[in-house]
Design an enzyme around this catalytic site. Sequence first.
Site, PDB file in Angstrom:
ATOM      1  N   GLU A 315       5.153   9.782 -11.779  1.00  0.00           N
ATOM      2  CA  GLU A 315       4.598   8.585 -12.412  1.00  0.00           C
ATOM      3  C   GLU A 315       4.051   7.667 -11.321  1.00  0.00           C
ATOM      4  OE1 GLU A 315       3.550   6.348 -15.811  1.00  0.00           O
ATOM      5  OE2 GLU A 315       4.351   8.376 -15.628  1.00  0.00           O
ATOM      6  N   GLU A 345      -5.091   3.484 -11.506  1.00  0.00           N
ATOM      7  CA  GLU A 345      -4.762   4.616 -10.638  1.00  0.00           C
ATOM      8  C   GLU A 345      -5.736   5.774 -10.833  1.00  0.00           C
ATOM      9  OE1 GLU A 345      -1.609   2.102 -11.734  1.00  0.00           O
ATOM     10  OE2 GLU A 345      -1.272   4.035 -12.710  1.00  0.00           O
ATOM     11  N   ASP A 508       6.041   3.169 -18.482  1.00  0.00           N
ATOM     12  CA  ASP A 508       7.224   4.009 -18.283  1.00  0.00           C
ATOM     13  C   ASP A 508       7.794   4.498 -19.607  1.00  0.00           C
ATOM     14  OD1 ASP A 508       7.037   3.350 -15.482  1.00  0.00           O
ATOM     15  OD2 ASP A 508       7.896   1.411 -16.009  1.00  0.00           O
TER      16      ASP A 508
END
Length: 526
Positions: A315, A345, A508
Amino acid sequence: MSAKLYFVSFLIVIVACICTLWLSKPELSNIDLHKANQYLEKIKKLYSDSFSSHITEDGDVTVDDNSTKDEESIIAAWNNFIKPPATQFKRISVGINSCVDLIVKALPVFEALQIRPGSTKDHALLNNFDDLQETFSHFFSKGSAAERSFTNKEEFEKMVSVADNVPNSQYFLGGNGLLMASKIATNFPEAEVQYIGPVGPKILELIPKRLNIPKESILPHDEVHLILEYKVNDIWGDYVTPVANRFITSHDVSNSEAAMMEIFFESMETYRPDLIIFSGLHLLDSQNPHFFKKRIEMLLPRLQMLPVFVPIHLELASMANVEFVGLVLEKVIPMIASLGLNEEELALLSYVGKGPHTESGPTLKVSDGSTPNNQPEIHKVSDIILWLLKNYGFSRKSFVESRLTRVHFHSLTYHIVGTVPEAWTNSESAVAAGTEVAGRQACNLEQLESDKVELKIPKTFRLHSKDEKLREIDEKRPVISWDVDGYHFVFSPVLVCRHPIKTVGLGDAISSTGLMYSQFLPKYRL
């Protein structure tokens, strides 16, 4: 009183108030006008929500129940559609970043510290309050989440002390790894979950009791991360943020040096998990090149020693150092089976690797208003996922050494998963489960409620660049699947919380939920 008379009277009062304001302050600034416009929009929305979406020609009110019908249909479709995999992961090892998050409203903290809005600049590291102001302004103006390390211990501790005294500030569990472990331990009681990372006294108070913490993880103190949250349309100087989001900063030695990495991988031999979740690597981004190269050199043989039939999910989170990102892309990503990330990202990986849609810079955001909430275009995201899988993923023909077979992208308004279909199944349920949990967690709900969430994706879109058809969401079938060049893709919209209570940790929760609804097929290499 008829609806028409009420509405006309209502408008007269509002116009009179605005005229009075204008006459008393003819020198109103753009920000003042924006505030007035915001006020009018809120009044208009209140009227619309309270009375009607339509007024007939004769002035009668008709109640519009279409405003939440789309959301109701999507919620019903998800409830009927989401199914667990035939074989769910039972023994999960998670590491390596954990902290306590001090969550606070951003603007009162800056006011108390007398930090004034100014120019924008993205600093990879924050050395002082000036760097903080410029970097926060940069991301606040775009409504983008970001995380940066604070090198000055004294100034960071001063900021934490101020934040601790801001009304309604709260402490929560933090760190991508710990949040993913806690989410699985809470929502999947049949699974056994081990967490390895820096764990201090406050964390021990807050973690689920089912979470297994080896004694090697226990520290005498907690690492504190400051989560500076802001709401949609918050104003700071000349900047108006387009969406609710947060800016994270910390002075964190244990996590920034990946201090628990060796202990985490050494534990695999005795714990023997069937799923490994690894996060916190991105925090090495704040270190000098000599240090992060040395830590990645330490990591690679440990990844290689893991059995190929046990998937490891990486992650990612906010990064800025191009050299570090290049190492992650070229060296680490081919060694992991599954990758979770957001638009920041994803764009940075594409930019560093000379992938699609980032020729002009590491961003996928569209600022011309052509996409809602400044979100990345759907076809561009799926193109980059395909590029990652083709260039860095497993292929019998070109890259048999790679383990990468799954990429899970999550943004505010939609998610996409791309997979090697021989390695992963049940992806449709996995994506739907991830998008469903995003709205629930943001609104702090046990079950989604249609009036508290809203659909925010474009009315029409393409699934990928070769897609010649403009698509629209079918609210009764919101999950869309397609195949390109032998890879399987799944898309689902998010029902965005109208008034989010907590924005941190959404990625998450999304990634961990998506993994637990995914079916891994270890014989894909045969």
